[in-house]
Design a protein around this motif. Structure first.
Motif, PDB file in Angstrom:
ATOM      1  N   LEU A   1       0.833  -1.206   0.000  1.00  0.00           N
ATOM      2  CA  LEU A   1       0.000   0.000   0.000  1.00  0.00           C
ATOM      3  C   LEU A   1       0.867   1.255   0.000  1.00  0.00           C
ATOM      4  N   GLY A   2       1.894   1.261   0.853  1.00  0.00           N
ATOM      5  CA  GLY A   2       2.795   2.408   0.898  1.00  0.00           C
ATOM      6  C   GLY A   2       3.480   2.654  -0.431  1.00  0.00           C
ATOM      7  N   GLY A   3       3.914   1.573  -1.091  1.00  0.00           N
ATOM      8  CA  GLY A   3       4.561   1.715  -2.395  1.00  0.00           C
ATOM      9  C   GLY A   3       3.629   2.285  -3.449  1.00  0.00           C
ATOM     10  N   CYS A   4       2.383   1.828  -3.465  1.00  0.00           N
ATOM     11  CA  CYS A   4       1.408   2.334  -4.441  1.00  0.00           C
ATOM     12  C   CYS A   4       1.125   3.823  -4.214  1.00  0.00           C
ATOM     13  N   ILE A   5       1.014   4.220  -2.947  1.00  0.00           N
ATOM     14  CA  ILE A   5       0.784   5.640  -2.643  1.00  0.00           C
ATOM     15  C   ILE A   5       1.982   6.481  -3.083  1.00  0.00           C
ATOM     16  N   MET A   6       3.194   5.955  -2.900  1.00  0.00           N
ATOM     17  CA  MET A   6       4.389   6.684  -3.339  1.00  0.00           C
ATOM     18  C   MET A   6       4.419   6.854  -4.854  1.00  0.00           C
ATOM     19  N   ILE A   7       3.971   5.835  -5.566  1.00  0.00           N
ATOM     20  CA  ILE A   7       3.933   5.935  -7.027  1.00  0.00           C
ATOM     21  C   ILE A   7       2.975   7.048  -7.454  1.00  0.00           C
ATOM     22  N   ILE A   8       1.809   7.095  -6.829  1.00  0.00           N
ATOM     23  CA  ILE A   8       0.838   8.163  -7.133  1.00  0.00           C
ATOM     24  C   ILE A   8       1.443   9.525  -6.821  1.00  0.00           C
TER      25      ILE A   8
END
Length: 514
Positions: free
Chosen positions: A127-134
């Motif tokens: 989840l943290g990685g996906c938010i960072m990508i956004i």
């Protein structure tokens, strides 16, 4: 003689034995069904790689803005960061766009107080990685100061989730003998990410005619985030979290794979039961702030635009190389000695910087630049990885996720403070800023010496035994942690210290022990 209406005693015993064997066979089959595809060294290396990618991403994101703040194309799109005599208030806006990232990280870390144990370690990292990508996409496509600020908050939320989860995840999947070195590799990879960001910023500094000068460096963090999100899908969940969720067969399978031994192996059984007991006890009882400013700090020493960028990149490289030293000595020397060494060295360095700051001249500027390298070395060896390793080691399983969320939050709070006050502080009290930093480092020394127990060479569950024994004897946990006669968690001696009944060292059913 048989009591009327009752089966023979021998028949009842035989049925119980058969029931026991059936449950044991069922549990063994369930364990086998959850066996990870990777085992032993391959699994350990894979976990280290994915966790390390997360911290390389952290370091890259921490350092990438350093040189971009004064890049021509960046200033063209965001004139609010241009600091000159006609816009003195822009110093605050410049610091704010950097520091607001720390607030996002704080929000992400605090959210882990309830997200971490609910989602588990793997899903929280994803989840943290996906938010960072956004967030990275929003930063890369920014055309206004407001959008950039919001984008950095979003990126920070993702990074806060990751930095408060990855150390716990990695620590819970590491053996006591290698845990220190493995987590400190993550610390080194933070500096590796910082180093890469500095050199990329320096290389693209020459692309002065295109916004690629700053958009490309920011966009490249997406690659690291994708590797982390994709990689975590192939790794097992933390056995500590699985036991806490009563998913015992999965936990046993992961422990067996990590140690590359059969589930029936005595060491696998001891580790499993030590975790079970830790959960039972708790159920019963129930930086980096200066990293963003290195280029500006060197410019304040009177160095030219290009020279300050080059030295900042060299500083990042030296920072990374110094951090490697700690990896090889952390488990031999121990945590306390390294922390004390780092704090003393940092304090002395800051005092020398204050003295040189009061002296005018080119010679003082050169020595001050060298001392910034020296400070980084002390910090890299003594504290860089320690801030992520130690909080995960010192608390019990029940509060490990919330405690790491709080420790990580404090990191981001103080990073925010440092980033926000450094510019105005140098403008108002000049070299006196170094005196403040020296005093803070001096304060760390007695706190570590008197209140920080040693964790080197002990499993995460062994620390429960250390604290229980200190409580029983009415002495400091620090002194107990330095003793060599502490029994291993999961042993009968440790059970007596913890005040619980000995758990039979043989699993007899899913979620049960005899």
């Amino acid at each position: 003689m048989t009591t009327p209406g009752c089966p023979p005693v021998s028949s009842t015993l035989e049925e119980e034995k058969q029931h026991y064997r059936d449950k044991e066979t069922s549990f063994d089959a369930e364990v086998a069904s959850y066996a990870p595809r990777l085992r032993g060294r391959k699994l350990t290396v894979s976990i280290a790689f994915v966790a390390g990618t997360g911290f390389t991403l952290f370091g890259y994101d921490q350092g990438v803005m350093s040189a971009l703040l004064t890049a021509g194309q960046f200033e063209k799109v965001f004139p609010q960061v241009v600091v000159d005599s006609s816009h003195p208030n822009h110093a605050t806006l410049q610091s704010f766009v950097v520091a607001i990232y720390e607030i996002g990280c704080l929000m992400g870390a605090l959210s882990n107080l309830w997200v971490g144990d609910h989602l588990g370690r793997r899903r929280t990292i994803a989840l943290g990685g996906c938010i960072m990508i956004i967030g990275a996409i929003l930063q890369t496509t920014s055309y206004s100061y407001a959008q950039l600020v919001v984008a950095r908050i979003v990126t920070g939320v993702g990074n806060g989730l990751n930095t408060s989860t990855v150390p716990s995840y990695h620590a819970e999947l590491s053996s006591a003998a290698k845990r220190g070195a493995l987590i400190l590799i993550e610390g080194s990879l933070i500096t590796f990410g910082v180093m890469i960001s500095y050199w990329i910023d320096f290389g693209l500094f020459w692309a002065s005619g295109s916004s690629a000068q700053w958009r490309v460096p920011i966009a490249l963090q997406i690659v690291l985030a994708l590797v982390m999100v994709f990689g975590i899908g192939f790794l097992p969940e933390s056995p500590r979290w699985l036991v806490k969720q009563n998913r015992n067969a999965e936990a046993m399978a992961v422990i067996s794979a990590l140690e590359n031994k059969s589930p029936d192996d005595a060491e696998v059984q001891r580790t499993y039961h030590a975790i079970r007991e830790a959960v039972a006890i708790e159920d019963f009882g129930t930086s980096g702030g200066l990293g963003d400013k290195h280029t500006i700090l060197f410019q304040r020493l009177g160095l030219s635009d290009v020279t300050s960028r080059l030295i900042a990149a060299a500083n990042g490289t030296e920072y990374f190389l110094a951090s490697i030293i700690a990896i090889f000595i952390i488990d031999r020397i121990g945590r306390r000695k390294l922390m004390l060494f780092g704090a003393v060295g940092q304090c002395i360095t800051m005092i020398l910087l204050a003295v040189l700051g009061s002296v005018q001249g080119a010679g003082a500027q050169v020595v001050s630049a060298v001392l910034l390298f020296v400070f980084n070395s002390f910090f890299a060896i003594g504290w860089l990885g320690m801030t992520w390793l130690y909080p995960a080691e010192i608390v019990g399983l029940e509060i490990r996720a919330p405690a790491n969320a709080l420790s990580t939050s404090s990191n981001w709070i103080f990073n925010f403070v440092v980033v926000m006050v450094t510019g105005p502080s140098f403008s108002n009290i000049s070299w006196g800023t170094y005196i403040v930093f020296a005093a803070l480092n001096a304060l760390i020394i007695p706190v570590v010496y008197f209140f920080f127990p040693e964790t080197a060479g002990r499993s995460l569950e062994d620390m429960d035994v250390v604290f229980a024994l200190a409580y029983n004897e009415g002495v400091s946990p620090v002194g107990v942690s330095l003793r060599k006669d502490i029994p291993l968690a999961g042993s009968p001696e440790a059970d007596r210290i913890l005040g619980i009944e000995t758990v039979d060292q043989k699993v007899d059913a899913p979620g049960e022990t005899s």
